[in-house]
Design an enzyme around this catalytic site. Structure first.
Site, PDB file in Angstrom:
ATOM      1  CD  GLU A   1      -3.403 -28.323 -11.371  1.00  0.00           C
ATOM      2  OE1 GLU A   1      -2.307 -27.768 -11.362  1.00  0.00           O
ATOM      3  OE2 GLU A   1      -4.074 -28.498 -12.408  1.00  0.00           O
TER       4      GLU A   1
ATOM      5  NE  ARG B   1       6.538 -14.810 -13.593  1.00  0.00           N
ATOM      6  CZ  ARG B   1       6.786 -15.408 -14.754  1.00  0.00           C
ATOM      7  NH1 ARG B   1       5.841 -15.451 -15.663  1.00  0.00           N
ATOM      8  NH2 ARG B   1       7.948 -15.936 -15.004  1.00  0.00           N
TER       9      ARG B   1
ATOM     10  CB  CYS C   1      10.222 -15.512  -8.976  1.00  0.00           C
ATOM     11  SG  CYS C   1      10.907 -16.642  -7.785  1.00  0.00           S
TER      12      CYS C   1
ATOM     13  CE  LYS D   1      -1.587 -20.486 -15.894  1.00  0.00           C
ATOM     14  NZ  LYS D   1      -2.490 -21.643 -15.864  1.00  0.00           N
TER      15      LYS D   1
ATOM     16  CG  ASN E   1      11.624 -15.511 -12.615  1.00  0.00           C
ATOM     17  OD1 ASN E   1      11.621 -16.604 -12.059  1.00  0.00           O
ATOM     18  ND2 ASN E   1      11.009 -15.294 -13.764  1.00  0.00           N
ATOM     19  N   GLY E   2      14.683 -16.899 -11.276  1.00  0.00           N
ATOM     20  CA  GLY E   2      15.549 -17.875 -11.941  1.00  0.00           C
ATOM     21  C   GLY E   2      16.412 -18.597 -10.922  1.00  0.00           C
TER      22      GLY E   2
ATOM     23  CD1 TRP F   1       6.290 -21.821  -6.597  1.00  0.00           C
ATOM     24  CD2 TRP F   1       8.328 -22.398  -7.284  1.00  0.00           C
ATOM     25  NE1 TRP F   1       6.317 -23.186  -6.726  1.00  0.00           N
ATOM     26  CE2 TRP F   1       7.553 -23.557  -7.143  1.00  0.00           C
ATOM     27  CE3 TRP F   1       9.662 -22.527  -7.697  1.00  0.00           C
ATOM     28  CZ2 TRP F   1       8.050 -24.831  -7.405  1.00  0.00           C
ATOM     29  CZ3 TRP F   1      10.153 -23.797  -7.955  1.00  0.00           C
ATOM     30  CH2 TRP F   1       9.350 -24.936  -7.816  1.00  0.00           C
TER      31      TRP F   1
ATOM     32  CE  LYS G   1      -6.181 -28.861 -14.179  1.00  0.00           C
ATOM     33  NZ  LYS G   1      -5.426 -28.481 -15.325  1.00  0.00           N
TER      34      LYS G   1
ATOM     35  CG  HIS H   1      -3.867 -55.065 -16.685  1.00  0.00           C
ATOM     36  ND1 HIS H   1      -3.665 -56.389 -16.980  1.00  0.00           N
ATOM     37  CD2 HIS H   1      -4.618 -54.575 -17.701  1.00  0.00           C
ATOM     38  CE1 HIS H   1      -4.250 -56.685 -18.122  1.00  0.00           C
ATOM     39  NE2 HIS H   1      -4.840 -55.589 -18.577  1.00  0.00           N
TER      40      HIS H   1
ATOM     41  CD  GLU I   1      -5.904 -31.249 -17.652  1.00  0.00           C
ATOM     42  OE1 GLU I   1      -4.763 -31.728 -17.561  1.00  0.00           O
ATOM     43  OE2 GLU I   1      -6.172 -30.077 -17.356  1.00  0.00           O
TER      44      GLU I   1
END
Ligand code: F6R
Length: 614
Positions: free
Chosen positions: A494, A27, A2, A609, A100-101, A74, A491, A510, A487
């Site tokens: 996402e 955000r 947010c 983010k 925001n929270g 968000w 990438k 394995h 990584e």
């Protein structure tokens, strides 16, 4: 998660709020809303969707009002829809809030308010908070600032809030606990935002509220900051911002992610500038020099981080153990904070975070401090919560990273951590003089080699066209490049929503080898240095099961070229520094696949983010 924006001053608030929300959209971007005060009444507009959707529907309510607040969401409590979007109004219609929270104890508070006759329209915790403030205001006959303070002392959770009362329209009340909040101080005007980007062209003076602080932002009265708990006054500390407008714009690139990938040669240089002196054989980092003894006496180093930053931590584990011979453990901050970890006074904890706001990393730091550890931060955002919560630290200097998928943050984090490893190795004598000097020189050359690695863009695009419809993808690497495999897979998943997994190459037999058939693309990181022969054997195992191999190899490689379906060449460097180069084509590959699949590269679904909730 947010983004919040507020304005009070002499300019028209609407364009400032809309532009600010666009800058904060990284955000959270599932819904957006704003409220303006036109001198008589409040004008509210909110919608599911992006800030551009809000702009469409709010044009007609745009007023000459010089006070306003906006929010990009968000979702935490309640699905993304028009009603759950912020701002939220109190039952009387007088108070408006953006938040925001998360208010963790919203359910009992809501029950209590319902008993007192309050009606709720949304599923959000925020609507509970604004009505709690109203209830306190009414019951105790308090001014808004005081009512906010009393209400906040009843809530458990995290917040950065702006509250506006149309009956007292000369002020906005702001408060923070756990979520960031910056106040831009202009000439007879104030800006409020989750970070400084919404007001960068108006003022370079900012106050960052600390946790448990609140302020009444008003044109009539001097800005006063108070502690929420006990009302004590705090001296406002006005900081001069380093950020500039160019840094937060796309600069001709189609996406922020691509711009940020291409910024890597320059930002890696910024990261080591003034710290790495290859000619003199020196590494100088203030945060390390001042605390060298703590590092040298450390029984072990524990690295805590999340996501991509955690991958940078894994690379650091290999480098620090190899160079400085200090035992390193790398922990997901979210696990570490809840598993009663054994932490001793002689442990050094390194917390890595691009945003410096990640809730789990912040909680892990607090826990480590409580247990007596020395905590060192590696952050990108200057003045962020993590950079303030840690005992000392080193900034990465990557500049604002706006694309949700982390790219330049990763390589600059590795650069900082490599310099730390080298400095410790020098102090401990665990690297020979010649190796130490060689690494300094190689690190200095990394920016130009990254620039060369970026010339693989066309190749990455060509490979992307072949694999854009693959449902799965495997990434394999060994040693320093195992975290790069993780990584690379992160990438891809996402931003393109293709299922991808990263594995140490030798682990393939394995289990994951069962997945290999002629439809499975396997990205193998196989630079010449390191465990090359072993990786070649792994490639052969994939080949004999008809897997499609995309190999990242050192320039001039011939052996892997014979086996792989596609090769991407990167310049040569030492094994330990190779992640700084091997990661580049993987970023480009994910980017192009996501673009070809029509995905929103900079704002992938369900993500944000800055993860300020746990
Ligand atoms: C992935 C990504 C996330 C972040 C993670 C930690 O591309 O960006 O996995 O790395 O949320 O964020 P910071 O580094 O801000 O603590």
């Amino acid at each position: 998660m947010c983004g919040i924006v507020g304005y009070i001053g002499h300019r028209e608030a609407y364009p400032i709020i809309i532009k600010g929300l666009k800058r904060l959209e990284y955000r959270g971007y599932d819904s957006a809303g704003l409220i303006l005060y036109d001198g008589i009444d409040l004008k509210l507009s909110k919608t599911k969707g992006k800030v551009s959707d809000l702009e469409e529907i709010s044009k007609e309510i745009s007023t000459n009002g010089t006070i306003g607040m906006g929010h990009t969401r968000w979702a935490t409590h309640g699905v993304p829809n028009d009603v759950n979007s912020h701002p939220h109004m109190s039952n009387s219609g007088n108070l408006a809030i953006i938040h925001n929270g998360i208010i963790e104890n919203y359910e009992p508070l809501k029950k209590e308010l319902i008993k007192r006759g309050y009606v709720f329209h949304s599923d959000t915790d925020t609507e509970v908070l604004v009505n709690l403030i109203e209830e306190v205001q009414k019951k105790e006959k308090l001014k808004l600032g005081k009512a906010v303070q009393v209400a906040l002392n009843q809530v458990v959770g995290a917040y950065a809030i702006c509250v506006f009362d149309k009956q007292n329209p000369d002020e906005i009340i702001v408060a923070r606990l756990g979520s960031p909040l910056a106040i831009g101080v202009g000439e007879n005007e104030f800006f409020i935002a989750s970070d400084a980007s919404p007001f960068i062209e108006y003022t370079s003076n900012a106050i960052y509220l600390e946790d448990e602080e609140m302020a009444i932002v008003s044109l009539d009265k001097p800005l006063k900051i108070r502690k929420i708990k006990d009302d004590t006054l705090v001296d406002p500390y006005i900081q001069e911002l380093q950020m500039n407008l160019e840094q937060i714009e796309k600069g001709g690139y189609d996406h922020f992610m691509l711009k940020e990938i291409y910024e890597q040669p320059n930002v890696i240089k910024d990261t080591y500038r003034g710290r790495l002196h290859a000619n003199q054989g020196l590494i100088q980092m203030a945060g390390i020099e001042d605390n060298l003894e703590k590092f040298l006496n450390a029984d072990r180093i524990i690295i805590v981080a999340c996501g991509t930053s955690w991958h940078a931590g894994l690379v650091a584990e290999y480098i620090i153990e190899e160079f400085a011979r200090i035992s390193v453990e790398v922990e997901y901050a979210s696990e570490f904070r809840y598993r009663n970890p054994i932490i001793n006074k002689n442990d050094v904890v390194i917390a890595i975070s691009q945003s410096g706001e990640t809730a789990d990393t912040l909680a892990a730091i607090k826990l480590a401090k409580e247990k007596g550890a020395f905590v060192f931060g590696v952050c990108n955002v200057v003045g962020s919560s993590i950079s303030r919560e840690t005992h000392a630290g080193a900034y990465t200097h990557a500049g604002p990273e706006i694309g949700v998928a982390s790219t330049k943050a990763f390589t600059t984090q590795i650069t900082v951590l490599t310099m730390i490893a080298l400095r410790l190795a020098k102090a401990k004598g665990t690297l020979s003089n010649s190796d130490f000097h060689r690494y300094l020189q190689e690190l200095e050359l990394i920016p130009e080699k990254v620039a060369e690695a970026l010339t693989t863009n066309d190749k990455a695009k060509e490979i992307a066209t072949k694999f854009k419809d693959a449902p799965n993808c495997l990434y394999l690497g060994r040693g320093y490049n195992f975290p790069v495999a993780l990584e690379g897979a992160l990438k891809l998943k996402e931003i393109s929503y293709i299922h991808a997994e990263g594995y140490p190459a030798a682990e393939m037999k394995h289990g994951p080898i069962a997945l290999i058939d002629e439809h499975m693309p396997v990205v193998v990181i196989a630079p010449k240095q390191g465990h090359y022969d072993k990786v070649v054997s792994n490639i052969q195992e994939i080949k004999s099961r008809s897997g499609k191999i995309i190999a990242v190899v050192t320039k001039g490689d011939t052996q892997v070229r014979e086996l792989a379906d596609y090769v991407i060449e990167i310049p040569d460097t030492s094994d330990a520094l190779s992640p700084l180069l091997t990661t580049i084509p993987l970023q480009l590959l994910s980017y192009h696949i996501a673009v070809l699949r029509g995905c929103n590269v900079d704002q992938p679904r369900n993500l944000a983010k800055s993860v300020t909730v746990e």
